[in-house]
Design an enzyme around this catalytic site. Structure first.
Site, PDB file in Angstrom:
ATOM      1  N   ASP A 285       0.848  -1.203   0.000  1.00 46.73           N
ATOM      2  CA  ASP A 285       0.000   0.000   0.000  1.00 46.73           C
ATOM      3  C   ASP A 285       0.880   1.249   0.000  1.00 46.73           C
ATOM      4  O   ASP A 285       1.071   1.902   1.019  1.00 46.73           O
ATOM      5  CB  ASP A 285      -0.915  -0.032   1.224  1.00 46.73           C
ATOM      6  CG  ASP A 285      -1.903   1.124   1.242  1.00 46.73           C
ATOM      7  OD1 ASP A 285      -2.090   1.767   0.184  1.00 46.73           O
ATOM      8  OD2 ASP A 285      -2.481   1.394   2.315  1.00 46.73           O
TER       9      ASP A 285
ATOM     10  N   ASP B 210      -3.397   4.525   1.679  1.00 43.90           N
ATOM     11  CA  ASP B 210      -4.822   4.850   1.751  1.00 43.90           C
ATOM     12  C   ASP B 210      -5.657   3.667   2.234  1.00 43.90           C
ATOM     13  O   ASP B 210      -6.895   3.708   2.217  1.00 43.90           O
ATOM     14  CB  ASP B 210      -5.344   5.325   0.390  1.00 43.90           C
ATOM     15  CG  ASP B 210      -5.226   4.241  -0.686  1.00 43.90           C
ATOM     16  OD1 ASP B 210      -4.645   3.174  -0.400  1.00 43.90           O
ATOM     17  OD2 ASP B 210      -5.710   4.477  -1.813  1.00 43.90           O
TER      18      ASP B 210
ATOM     19  N   ARG C 144      -5.939   0.814   0.835  1.00 40.90           N
ATOM     20  CA  ARG C 144      -6.451   0.026  -0.284  1.00 40.90           C
ATOM     21  C   ARG C 144      -5.306  -0.226  -1.258  1.00 40.90           C
ATOM     22  O   ARG C 144      -4.312   0.486  -1.260  1.00 40.90           O
ATOM     23  CB  ARG C 144      -7.583   0.765  -0.997  1.00 40.90           C
ATOM     24  CG  ARG C 144      -8.719   1.169  -0.074  1.00 40.90           C
ATOM     25  CD  ARG C 144      -9.900   1.724  -0.859  1.00 40.90           C
ATOM     26  NE  ARG C 144      -9.529   2.833  -1.715  1.00 40.90           N
ATOM     27  CZ  ARG C 144     -10.319   3.337  -2.672  1.00 40.90           C
ATOM     28  NH1 ARG C 144     -11.506   2.795  -2.896  1.00 40.90           N
ATOM     29  NH2 ARG C 144      -9.932   4.349  -3.405  1.00 40.90           N
TER      30      ARG C 144
ATOM     31  N   GLU D  89      -0.367  -1.608  -7.613  1.00 40.84           N
ATOM     32  CA  GLU D  89       0.283  -1.926  -6.343  1.00 40.84           C
ATOM     33  C   GLU D  89       0.354  -3.444  -6.135  1.00 40.84           C
ATOM     34  O   GLU D  89       1.325  -3.959  -5.576  1.00 40.84           O
ATOM     35  CB  GLU D  89      -0.479  -1.264  -5.192  1.00 40.84           C
ATOM     36  CG  GLU D  89      -0.282   0.254  -5.134  1.00 40.84           C
ATOM     37  CD  GLU D  89      -1.146   0.916  -4.084  1.00 40.84           C
ATOM     38  OE1 GLU D  89      -0.686   1.903  -3.468  1.00 40.84           O
ATOM     39  OE2 GLU D  89      -2.285   0.456  -3.877  1.00 40.84           O
TER      40      GLU D  89
ATOM     41  N   ASP E 140     -12.066  -8.590  -5.711  1.00 41.48           N
ATOM     42  CA  ASP E 140     -12.636  -7.237  -5.627  1.00 41.48           C
ATOM     43  C   ASP E 140     -14.161  -7.320  -5.570  1.00 41.48           C
ATOM     44  O   ASP E 140     -14.865  -6.982  -6.524  1.00 41.48           O
ATOM     45  CB  ASP E 140     -12.161  -6.413  -6.824  1.00 41.48           C
ATOM     46  CG  ASP E 140     -12.638  -4.965  -6.765  1.00 41.48           C
ATOM     47  OD1 ASP E 140     -13.078  -4.530  -5.677  1.00 41.48           O
ATOM     48  OD2 ASP E 140     -12.582  -4.289  -7.812  1.00 41.48           O
TER      49      ASP E 140
ATOM     50  N   SER F   4     -14.630  -1.937  -6.848  1.00 39.21           N
ATOM     51  CA  SER F   4     -14.120  -0.565  -6.770  1.00 39.21           C
ATOM     52  C   SER F   4     -12.814  -0.377  -7.522  1.00 39.21           C
ATOM     53  O   SER F   4     -12.314   0.738  -7.644  1.00 39.21           O
ATOM     54  CB  SER F   4     -13.906  -0.181  -5.302  1.00 39.21           C
ATOM     55  OG  SER F   4     -12.895  -1.014  -4.729  1.00 39.21           O
TER      56      SER F   4
ATOM     57  N   HIS G 248      36.166 -23.273  19.661  1.00 37.13           N
ATOM     58  CA  HIS G 248      37.609 -22.994  19.597  1.00 37.13           C
ATOM     59  C   HIS G 248      37.839 -21.490  19.720  1.00 37.13           C
ATOM     60  O   HIS G 248      37.112 -20.681  19.113  1.00 37.13           O
ATOM     61  CB  HIS G 248      38.169 -23.484  18.253  1.00 37.13           C
ATOM     62  CG  HIS G 248      39.586 -23.053  17.990  1.00 37.13           C
ATOM     63  ND1 HIS G 248      39.919 -22.091  17.060  1.00 37.13           N
ATOM     64  CD2 HIS G 248      40.760 -23.459  18.546  1.00 37.13           C
ATOM     65  CE1 HIS G 248      41.222 -21.925  17.051  1.00 37.13           C
ATOM     66  NE2 HIS G 248      41.759 -22.742  17.930  1.00 37.13           N
ATOM     67  N   ASN G 249      38.841 -21.099  20.514  1.00 39.57           N
ATOM     68  CA  ASN G 249      39.144 -19.677  20.716  1.00 39.57           C
ATOM     69  C   ASN G 249      37.852 -18.878  20.879  1.00 39.57           C
ATOM     70  O   ASN G 249      37.576 -17.923  20.153  1.00 39.57           O
ATOM     71  CB  ASN G 249      39.970 -19.126  19.552  1.00 39.57           C
ATOM     72  CG  ASN G 249      41.411 -19.601  19.588  1.00 39.57           C
ATOM     73  OD1 ASN G 249      41.804 -20.352  20.493  1.00 39.57           O
ATOM     74  ND2 ASN G 249      42.217 -19.209  18.616  1.00 39.57           N
TER      75      ASN G 249
ATOM     76  N   GLU H 248      36.880 -22.138  25.312  1.00 34.98           N
ATOM     77  CA  GLU H 248      38.338 -22.021  25.414  1.00 34.98           C
ATOM     78  C   GLU H 248      38.747 -20.633  25.883  1.00 34.98           C
ATOM     79  O   GLU H 248      38.151 -19.629  25.490  1.00 34.98           O
ATOM     80  CB  GLU H 248      38.989 -22.322  24.064  1.00 34.98           C
ATOM     81  CG  GLU H 248      40.512 -22.340  24.132  1.00 34.98           C
ATOM     82  CD  GLU H 248      41.169 -22.714  22.809  1.00 34.98           C
ATOM     83  OE1 GLU H 248      42.404 -22.837  22.785  1.00 34.98           O
ATOM     84  OE2 GLU H 248      40.437 -22.875  21.815  1.00 34.98           O
TER      85      GLU H 248
ATOM     86  N   ASP I 272      42.395 -18.462  26.271  1.00 33.57           N
ATOM     87  CA  ASP I 272      43.850 -18.333  26.113  1.00 33.57           C
ATOM     88  C   ASP I 272      44.335 -17.235  27.050  1.00 33.57           C
ATOM     89  O   ASP I 272      43.984 -16.063  26.865  1.00 33.57           O
ATOM     90  CB  ASP I 272      44.208 -17.958  24.672  1.00 33.57           C
ATOM     91  CG  ASP I 272      44.104 -19.146  23.733  1.00 33.57           C
ATOM     92  OD1 ASP I 272      43.705 -20.214  24.197  1.00 33.57           O
ATOM     93  OD2 ASP I 272      44.404 -18.992  22.542  1.00 33.57           O
TER      94      ASP I 272
ATOM     95  N   HIS J 101      44.422 -13.965  21.508  1.00 35.39           N
ATOM     96  CA  HIS J 101      45.175 -14.935  20.713  1.00 35.39           C
ATOM     97  C   HIS J 101      46.625 -14.465  20.670  1.00 35.39           C
ATOM     98  O   HIS J 101      46.961 -13.533  19.931  1.00 35.39           O
ATOM     99  CB  HIS J 101      44.583 -15.036  19.302  1.00 35.39           C
ATOM    100  CG  HIS J 101      45.015 -16.266  18.581  1.00 35.39           C
ATOM    101  ND1 HIS J 101      44.915 -16.407  17.220  1.00 35.39           N
ATOM    102  CD2 HIS J 101      45.554 -17.433  19.030  1.00 35.39           C
ATOM    103  CE1 HIS J 101      45.362 -17.596  16.863  1.00 35.39           C
ATOM    104  NE2 HIS J 101      45.756 -18.233  17.950  1.00 35.39           N
TER     105      HIS J 101
ATOM    106  N   GLU K 189      44.171 -22.522  28.010  1.00 32.58           N
ATOM    107  CA  GLU K 189      45.493 -22.433  27.373  1.00 32.58           C
ATOM    108  C   GLU K 189      46.317 -21.470  28.225  1.00 32.58           C
ATOM    109  O   GLU K 189      46.135 -20.251  28.150  1.00 32.58           O
ATOM    110  CB  GLU K 189      45.355 -21.924  25.936  1.00 32.58           C
ATOM    111  CG  GLU K 189      44.727 -22.929  24.980  1.00 32.58           C
ATOM    112  CD  GLU K 189      45.606 -24.142  24.760  1.00 32.58           C
ATOM    113  OE1 GLU K 189      46.839 -23.979  24.697  1.00 32.58           O
ATOM    114  OE2 GLU K 189      45.068 -25.256  24.663  1.00 32.58           O
TER     115      GLU K 189
ATOM    116  N   ARG L  21      40.116 -33.947  22.369  1.00 33.82           N
ATOM    117  CA  ARG L  21      39.736 -32.626  21.850  1.00 33.82           C
ATOM    118  C   ARG L  21      40.458 -32.390  20.533  1.00 33.82           C
ATOM    119  O   ARG L  21      41.666 -32.637  20.417  1.00 33.82           O
ATOM    120  CB  ARG L  21      40.101 -31.528  22.853  1.00 33.82           C
ATOM    121  CG  ARG L  21      39.857 -30.113  22.339  1.00 33.82           C
ATOM    122  CD  ARG L  21      40.168 -29.076  23.426  1.00 33.82           C
ATOM    123  NE  ARG L  21      40.101 -27.727  22.902  1.00 33.82           N
ATOM    124  CZ  ARG L  21      41.139 -27.059  22.398  1.00 33.82           C
ATOM    125  NH1 ARG L  21      42.336 -27.641  22.370  1.00 33.82           N
ATOM    126  NH2 ARG L  21      41.008 -25.846  21.925  1.00 33.82           N
TER     127      ARG L  21
ATOM    128  N   ILE M 299      13.974 -12.525 -10.091  1.00 34.31           N
ATOM    129  CA  ILE M 299      13.177 -13.584  -9.463  1.00 34.31           C
ATOM    130  C   ILE M 299      14.075 -14.811  -9.333  1.00 34.31           C
ATOM    131  O   ILE M 299      14.843 -15.131 -10.231  1.00 34.31           O
ATOM    132  CB  ILE M 299      11.938 -13.943 -10.313  1.00 34.31           C
ATOM    133  CG1 ILE M 299      11.101 -12.695 -10.619  1.00 34.31           C
ATOM    134  CG2 ILE M 299      11.097 -15.012  -9.601  1.00 34.31           C
ATOM    135  CD1 ILE M 299      10.360 -12.126  -9.460  1.00 34.31           C
TER     136      ILE M 299
END
Length: 742
Positions: free
Chosen positions: A148, A152, A154, A159, A184, A188, A309-310, A339, A341, A354, A388, A543, A644
């Site tokens: 819309d 309005d 509608r 649209e 419709d 209208s 990890h880290n 973890e 460090d 790190h 670590e 690990r 599309i």
């Protein structure tokens, strides 16, 4: 069809009225970046719009549905950094789901901050409490508002044509006009609210679902209780509970009271049938297996454990930001092994980063405080803190003191019942406990008789993968490092040791000793001595961590290590991709608690070799047949005007080597709204207990690489049998998840 905002405002909600009027809030990115933006809640009650006063027509938006939680005060590192400038009662943080960064905001007054905090929380709660019909109404309202253009109330035919392009529909103009004219009713030339709902229903009528409905409905209008029971038995392969379940489905999903009251027992209309199919009960995942259901009383070594990890890093391994927020996000995703460090910091305070890189530093104290607050919000089962340790003796003692005082009783300090363990305790035994994984002076048996310190070389990861070290790190590691008694005494069931060989471990290792392996070493062991690796992992924890060459924080395929029973397969949680999709898929079961029980042939004395699965006792292969029927409302990934999508679906099987496979459908030209494939893909699966099934949707491109649209990964053992499964896929391209499609 009215918006959630209208309902709440009609109920006199002053906070939402103020939010709708808008306010100037400061958006904060750092100490030096604090800029005012005009924020406003839009008519749909779901979208927050904001822009700079100098941005012209440019603006940004986000959906309240993407906000996980609102934090009050200085509850982010950024807001803490400006605490001297803005008091806590002006500040709040919007925390988003997925990998989107938090939004830190500062209001002009405490009362204004509270309006936005209360208002957003209210909208989040209302969004969570919506039923399927309310979500559909909201969705229709959202599209009505987008289409819309002149506001309005509608929509004219132009649209509507624009709307179809927005919805990814390339529809014949003559057919569109026919649907428009049929809707419709007022003649209208425009569609008002209820007429638009009728137009939407005609547009979204699913011929594929309708055909199935017709197959079981005698009059073509409803499914009686008996007919729905027949559908559940024949298509969904349900057993003795099908009649009881049919009654439950009618009570839960049939939108009309007439349907519920039909012939005393009730009946289901096509609307109720479709609502059921797109509900969690109609999804491919068995909801009973999503809940916590596995035996949690077996030794820790018998479980796959969700591992990071880290964990402190938000980005790459060289210059990335270190943040407490990374720990919060990992723990909220069910991670049970994080973890840290640790390095010497200024003023006697250990820091986390790190080492020997340009990553930022955060205080060890803040990391442990975050762990204390968030460790058990999602899962009550134990968290392993993988340490670590690169600190001096003095700062190791500080670390031990911080662990002790901040974690308190949640930190495991001694073996359960003070007994020397012959096997690892279970997740059930260790509920609510934090376990420290680090080097230890001696063993659990000898802790009371050892000296106060020991010398050793380098950390776990450095020891396992020396090639990943910088020249400076190698130089430093030539010097002997000492480990403090205070820190050592906090290590109980996760003592880090060097891996010598499987034979050595079998003869000499204790159940509480564990080794870390680089991905390359672990993969070589898995390939050369897979059966021995499986047996080793039935008693001890292993690990695995990414190669030091993965400076971009990329990940390796975790499936190869799960195939040999490695429990702690640590991944870079900050990096989206197939590897994290597999991790999320595996740990989506069992209540997302972060622990998944390994198959019985990986826990007992049976000899299982992932390279030769047919040799195991009780071997039986299974055939997986997946009929890809249709999709609905797939999103655009190429936002060029008039573009599309041409969607295709690929199904990928991850598991032992013999099970690795992928197949895909053909692509559908120019139809992302309701593509219809009706294609069947067949697979043979040799070890279903280890297999993961990944569904991928892509936008086909004949001249370049296909565009990724989304994915959904599910453990093979959690798939519900049945021909009619509408897979609920969350279509979020950046986070690597799929949205609504079949």
């Amino acid at each position: 069809c009215i918006s959630l905002l209208q309902v709440l405002i009609a109920q006199g909600d002053e906070d939402l009225q103020v939010m709708k009027a808008g306010a100037m809030l400061r958006k904060v990115k750092s100490r030096s970046w604090k800029k005012q933006r005009h924020f406003r809640l839009q008519e749909d009650g779901q979208t927050i719009w904001y822009k700079s006063r100098w941005a012209g027509t440019g603006h940004s938006t986000f959906s309240v549905a993407d906000v996980d939680v609102v934090r009050e005060g200085h509850q982010s590192e950024i807001l803490l950094s400006i605490a001297d400038e803005f008091p806590a009662d002006l500040c709040f943080t919007l925390v988003f789901r997925g990998r989107r960064s938090n939004l830190d905001l500062v209001a002009e007054s405490p009362s204004e901050a509270q309006v936005w905090i209360r208002g957003v929380r209210k909208l989040i709660q209302n969004t969570k409490s919506m039923n399927d019909k309310e979500r559909l109404d909201q969705w229709i309202w959202d599209w009505f508002q987008k289409a819309d253009k002149n506001k309005d109330g509608r929509m004219n035919f132009k649209e509507v044509r624009t709307l179809l392009k927005m919805m990814n529909v390339d529809m014949n103009e003559e057919y569109t006009l026919r649907l428009f004219t049929m809707a419709d009713n007022s003649e209208s030339g425009c569609l008002e609210n209820e007429e638009f709902v009728q137009f939407y229903k005609m547009l979204t009528k699913r011929e594929d679902v309708w055909r199935v409905f017709q197959d079981y409905s005698r009059d073509g209008q409803i499914l009686t209780l008996a007919e729905l029971e027949d559908f559940l038995k024949q298509e969904q392969q349900e057993g003795e509970r099908s009649l009881e379940h049919a009654q439950e489905l009618i009570d839960r999903y049939e939108p009309s009271e007439n349907g519920k009251d039909h012939c005393k027992h009730g009946a289901m209309s096509i609307d109720g049938f479709q609502m059921y199919l797109v509900s969690p009960e109609g999804a491919i995942l068995d909801p009973q297996l999503l809940a916590l259901h596995q035996d949690m009383s077996q030794p820790l070594s018998h479980y796959f454990i969700c591992s990071s990890h880290n964990t402190y890093l938000m980005d790459d391994q060289l210059r990335g930001q270190s943040s407490q927020e990374a720990y919060i996000q990992a723990l909220k995703r069910g991670c049970r092994c994080v973890e840290v460090d640790c390095w010497d910091g200024p003023n006697g305070e250990p820091v986390v980063y790190h080492g020997h890189t340009f990553t930022s530093k955060i205080l060890f104290r803040d990391v442990i405080t975050t762990l204390a607050e968030y460790a058990f919000k999602v899962s009550e089962f134990p968290v392993i803190l993988s340490l670590e340790n690169h600190c001096s003796m003095e700062q190791q003692r500080v670390m031990a003191q911080l662990l002790d005082t901040i974690l308190g009783d949640t930190l495991l300090r001694a073996p359960l019942d003070r007994l020397v363990p012959q096997e690892l305790p279970s997740p059930q035994d260790l509920k609510g406990k934090v376990l420290l994984k680090a080097k230890k002076i001696g063993g659990v048996e000898e802790s009371e008789t050892l000296t106060d310190e020991v010398t050793d070389e380098v950390s776990d990861e450095d020891e396992a993968d020396p090639k990943s070290l910088s020249a400076e790190a190698l130089r430093l590691n030539d010097k002997k490092s000492k480990f403090s008694r205070e820190l050592s005494d906090l290590v109980v069931y996760c003592k880090s040791v060097h891996f010598h060989s499987f034979e050595y471990s079998r003869l000499h290792s204790k159940c509480y000793e564990m080794s870390s392996f680089s991905e390359s070493k672990a993969r070589k062991l898995a390939k050369d001595t897979g059966a021995e690796f499986v047996h080793h992992n039935s008693r001890q924890l292993s690990r695995v961590y990414p190669s030091g060459m993965r400076t971009d924080s990329s990940n390796y395929n975790p499936q190869e290590l799960w195939n040999v029973g490695c429990q702690i397969v640590a991944l870079n949680f900050q990096t989206a991709g197939p590897e994290m999709d597999l991790n999320d898929g595996l740990f989506s079961q069992n209540g997302c608690c972060g622990y998944v029980l390994k198959p019985d042939f990986m826990r007992n004395d049976d000899s299982f070799d992932p390279e030769r699965p047919q040799d195991r006792n009780g071997y039986t292969s299974l055939r997986l047949s997946i009929q890809v029927i249709s999709g609905q409302q797939l999103p655009k990934v190429n936002h060029k005007e008039g573009s599309i999508v041409d969607p295709l679906v690929r199904v990928e099987i991850y598991g032992v080597f013999q099970d690795q496979a992928k197949q895909e459908t053909s692509y559908i030209d120019n139809n992302g709204f309701n593509p219809l494939w009706n294609e069947t893909l067949n697979f043979i699966v040799h070890v279903p207990e280890l297999a993961l099934v990944r569904f991928v949707v892509e936008d086909y491109d004949k001249s370049s690489r296909n565009d990724f649209m989304g994915q959904f990964t599910v453990p093979f053992t959690c798939i519900q049998p049945g021909k009619i499964d509408l897979i609920i896929l969350h279509l979020r391209v950046k986070s690597g998840q799929l949205g609504k499609s079949q």
